[in-house]
Scaffold this motif. Structure first.
Motif, PDB file in Angstrom:
ATOM      1  N   MET B   1       0.837  -1.201   0.000  1.00 43.02           N
ATOM      2  CA  MET B   1       0.000   0.000   0.000  1.00 43.02           C
ATOM      3  C   MET B   1       0.874   1.253   0.000  1.00 43.02           C
ATOM      4  O   MET B   1       1.806   1.363   0.784  1.00 43.02           O
ATOM      5  N   LYS B   2       0.540   2.155  -0.893  1.00 40.91           N
ATOM      6  CA  LYS B   2       1.317   3.407  -0.945  1.00 40.91           C
ATOM      7  C   LYS B   2       0.795   4.357   0.136  1.00 40.91           C
ATOM      8  O   LYS B   2      -0.419   4.538   0.268  1.00 40.91           O
ATOM      9  N   GLU B   3       1.729   4.925   0.899  1.00 40.82           N
ATOM     10  CA  GLU B   3       1.314   5.898   1.922  1.00 40.82           C
ATOM     11  C   GLU B   3       1.731   7.305   1.514  1.00 40.82           C
ATOM     12  O   GLU B   3       2.862   7.526   1.082  1.00 40.82           O
ATOM     13  N   ILE B   4       0.802   8.214   1.642  1.00 41.67           N
ATOM     14  CA  ILE B   4       1.112   9.619   1.341  1.00 41.67           C
ATOM     15  C   ILE B   4       0.954  10.415   2.630  1.00 41.67           C
ATOM     16  O   ILE B   4      -0.147  10.499   3.185  1.00 41.67           O
ATOM     17  N   LYS B   5       2.078  10.939   3.120  1.00 40.58           N
ATOM     18  CA  LYS B   5       2.023  11.704   4.369  1.00 40.58           C
ATOM     19  C   LYS B   5       1.695  13.170   4.059  1.00 40.58           C
ATOM     20  O   LYS B   5       2.359  13.808   3.241  1.00 40.58           O
ATOM     21  N   LEU B   6       0.665  13.652   4.715  1.00 41.04           N
ATOM     22  CA  LEU B   6       0.188  14.999   4.439  1.00 41.04           C
ATOM     23  C   LEU B   6       0.950  16.079   5.217  1.00 41.04           C
ATOM     24  O   LEU B   6       1.257  17.149   4.686  1.00 41.04           O
ATOM     25  N   PHE B   7       1.233  15.797   6.497  1.00 42.56           N
ATOM     26  CA  PHE B   7       1.755  16.833   7.390  1.00 42.56           C
ATOM     27  C   PHE B   7       2.982  17.586   6.852  1.00 42.56           C
ATOM     28  O   PHE B   7       3.027  18.817   6.951  1.00 42.56           O
ATOM     29  N   LEU B  28      -1.422  10.906  -5.705  1.00 44.44           N
ATOM     30  CA  LEU B  28      -2.625  10.102  -5.479  1.00 44.44           C
ATOM     31  C   LEU B  28      -3.173   9.483  -6.775  1.00 44.44           C
ATOM     32  O   LEU B  28      -3.354   8.260  -6.866  1.00 44.44           O
ATOM     33  N   THR B  29      -3.419  10.320  -7.764  1.00 46.57           N
ATOM     34  CA  THR B  29      -4.012   9.816  -9.012  1.00 46.57           C
ATOM     35  C   THR B  29      -3.107   8.781  -9.704  1.00 46.57           C
ATOM     36  O   THR B  29      -3.604   7.710 -10.092  1.00 46.57           O
ATOM     37  N   PRO B  30      -1.801   9.058  -9.836  1.00 49.04           N
ATOM     38  CA  PRO B  30      -0.953   8.046 -10.499  1.00 49.04           C
ATOM     39  C   PRO B  30      -0.981   6.698  -9.784  1.00 49.04           C
ATOM     40  O   PRO B  30      -1.051   5.655 -10.436  1.00 49.04           O
ATOM     41  N   ALA B  31      -0.974   6.709  -8.458  1.00 47.67           N
ATOM     42  CA  ALA B  31      -0.988   5.437  -7.716  1.00 47.67           C
ATOM     43  C   ALA B  31      -2.304   4.698  -7.941  1.00 47.67           C
ATOM     44  O   ALA B  31      -2.310   3.481  -8.155  1.00 47.67           O
ATOM     45  N   GLU B  33      -4.267   4.986 -10.462  1.00 47.76           N
ATOM     46  CA  GLU B  33      -4.314   4.538 -11.863  1.00 47.76           C
ATOM     47  C   GLU B  33      -3.498   3.267 -12.080  1.00 47.76           C
ATOM     48  O   GLU B  33      -3.762   2.496 -12.997  1.00 47.76           O
ATOM     49  N   GLU B  34      -2.501   3.085 -11.220  1.00 49.04           N
ATOM     50  CA  GLU B  34      -1.700   1.857 -11.266  1.00 49.04           C
ATOM     51  C   GLU B  34      -2.372   0.727 -10.499  1.00 49.04           C
ATOM     52  O   GLU B  34      -1.783  -0.313 -10.248  1.00 49.04           O
ATOM     53  N   ASN B  35      -3.603   1.000 -10.064  1.00 49.28           N
ATOM     54  CA  ASN B  35      -4.396   0.023  -9.302  1.00 49.28           C
ATOM     55  C   ASN B  35      -3.828  -0.268  -7.917  1.00 49.28           C
ATOM     56  O   ASN B  35      -4.115  -1.306  -7.324  1.00 49.28           O
ATOM     57  N   GLU B  36      -3.009   0.630  -7.423  1.00 52.13           N
ATOM     58  CA  GLU B  36      -2.435   0.458  -6.079  1.00 52.13           C
ATOM     59  C   GLU B  36      -3.468   0.834  -5.026  1.00 52.13           C
ATOM     60  O   GLU B  36      -4.399   1.598  -5.301  1.00 52.13           O
ATOM     61  N   LYS B  37      -3.277   0.316  -3.804  1.00 50.21           N
ATOM     62  CA  LYS B  37      -4.044   0.807  -2.666  1.00 50.21           C
ATOM     63  C   LYS B  37      -3.274   1.991  -2.095  1.00 50.21           C
ATOM     64  O   LYS B  37      -2.035   1.978  -2.069  1.00 50.21           O
ATOM     65  N   VAL B  38      -4.012   2.999  -1.644  1.00 48.10           N
ATOM     66  CA  VAL B  38      -3.360   4.210  -1.142  1.00 48.10           C
ATOM     67  C   VAL B  38      -3.905   4.568   0.236  1.00 48.10           C
ATOM     68  O   VAL B  38      -5.114   4.503   0.470  1.00 48.10           O
ATOM     69  N   ALA B  39      -2.995   4.950   1.142  1.00 47.48           N
ATOM     70  CA  ALA B  39      -3.418   5.482   2.444  1.00 47.48           C
ATOM     71  C   ALA B  39      -2.956   6.940   2.527  1.00 47.48           C
ATOM     72  O   ALA B  39      -1.765   7.223   2.390  1.00 47.48           O
TER      73      ALA B  39
END
Lengths: 321, 96
Positions: B1-7, B28-31, B33-39
């Motif tokens: 799962m790809k994690e995107i840290k906002l802070f 977010l969109t590229p991940a 689109e690659e069918n990845e799960k994103v947090a």
């Protein structure tokens, strides 16, 4: 243009002051004031400061010497600096901590971010208490950036009132105004009709599509009006010849949010002197301040109630981990 | 799962829509689109505007449909942020 600062002009009794505003001849500005007392809402200060910005030749701004005892307050709020006035008597500027946010011009995202960070210590309030203020200023100033097309940006100031334990905020711009912005995508024949649409969630001048586009939901002003409503505070929008005022409501009524602003207890007028741009004033009572999360619950419920067509089977909730 | 840290990008008050848009477009969109799960990890973010959350996620819901919520999770959200996300997720489905 001519503005006379009266003995008192707050959101509740703002109408006579606005009706006296003379917008003719935008190349000059004359500011006069009541000789004894002048106590005004920050929206009035933001309004006067915003009017002065497009006047390049500051000699065309005539500030009649203010005799009122409250003159030092206007000095500290930075009004005379904005007007380029040198005719006022000198005053010792006090440390503003705990009292007010002086008139500030905000023109881009970075300076907004800095402004929001720096204003918190000025108010000496608990972080939870200033959350609504941060929210209101961010949304209002970003509206100016995105919709007003004003080259002068947003003029903001705020004042903390210890007796009422409230913060009063004014944000002004001299841009396109709400009607012209809304008319990009939605028909509105009067200024108050346009203000009504701007206050309705899901409607934005950026697109005809209900719900907005990728960056505009058309819900910012609805949230701000809701903050004022649940706390029983005033909220005013003045644009073009139109003025909408959310009036204070009784405790029981405060928890009822409506998607349409004209269902709330309000006054509206379409015959005010023309304001080229948009002016917003909002009061935030800290004593009565509902937890922000409670307000969000109310807003969520309101959306849900008004979208009865929602398909139960296809609806998904956000997943929190 | 790809994690995107906002802070690191938003600070404790997430209000800058330009930042939200940049995160959506570049991460977010590229991940998705690659069918990845994103947090989307909101640790340290104590408050967010509706406009910020809208600019961050509304377009992916609109483009990918409500099914995207099976692959998009929201991590370490405090109560205010959670409620704001729930509102945006909810009203976006009314506009699909």
């Amino acid at each position: 243009m001519r503005i006379n600062l009266p003995p008192g002009a707050f959101l509740g009794n703002l109408d006579p002051f606005l009706r006296e505003f003379d917008p003719r001849d935008p190349s000059t500005l004359t500011l006069s004031s009541h000789p004894k007392w002048v106590y005004v809402h920050p929206m009035v200060l933001s309004m006067v400061a915003a009017l002065s910005l497009p006047i390049a030749d500051k000699s065309k701004i005539n500030v009649e010497t203010m005799q009122a005892k409250s003159r030092p307050y206007f000095e500290r709020m930075g009004l005379f600096k904005f007007l380029g006035s040198t005719g006022q008597q000198p005053v010792t500027e006090h440390d503003p901590s705990g009292r007010f946010i002086p008139l500030t011009r905000i023109r881009d995202s970075e300076s907004l971010n800095r402004f929001i960070t720096e204003m918190i210590p000025l108010l000496h309030a608990e972080p939870e208490r200033v959350n609504p203020l941060k929210y209101v200023i961010s949304e209002l100033v970003r509206n100016v950036f995105e919709h007003s097309y004003s080259p002068y940006g947003a003029i903001v100031c705020a004042q903390f009132y210890p007796k009422s334990n409230s913060i009063k905020v004014g944000v002004a711009d001299t841009g396109l105004g709400i009607k012209r912005t809304i008319n990009e995508s939605h028909p509105a024949s009067t200024d108050t009709e346009a203000i009504g649409l701007a206050l309705t969630p899901g409607i934005t001048g950026a697109t005809k599509r209900f719900g907005g586009n990728a960056v505009n939901a058309g819900a910012g002003l609805f949230f701000i009006k809701s903050i004022a409503k649940v706390n029983g505070d005033f909220f005013v929008i003045y644009s073009g010849s139109g003025m909408y005022k959310l009036l204070k409501s009784k405790e029981k009524e405060r928890r009822k949010l409506y998607l349409g602003p004209f269902k709330d207890r309000h006054s509206k007028h379409d015959d005010f002197p023309y304001w080229q741009g948009t002016l917003v004033g909002v009061d935030i009572s800290l004593d009565k301040h509902q937890p922000f999360t409670a307000l969000l619950d109310l807003i969520g419920d309101t959306y849900q109630k008004h979208h009865k067509k929602r398909k139960k089977n296809g609806f998904k909730k956000a997943k929190f981990i | 799962m790809k994690e995107i840290k906002l802070f690191p990008k938003t600070g404790s008050f997430a209000e800058n829509k330009d930042v939200a848009k940049a995160i959506r477009i570049s991460e977010l969109t590229p991940a998705l689109e690659e069918n990845e799960k994103v947090a989307l990890d909101f640790e340290g973010v104590t408050s967010a505007t509706q406009s910020f959350i809208h600019a961050l996620i509304s377009e992916v819901i609109r483009r990918e449909g409500v099914a995207v919520l099976d692959r998009l999770k929201f991590k370490n959200c405090d109560e205010t942020v959670k409620k704001m996300i729930a509102i945006v997720v909810s009203y976006m489905q009314d506009t699909l």
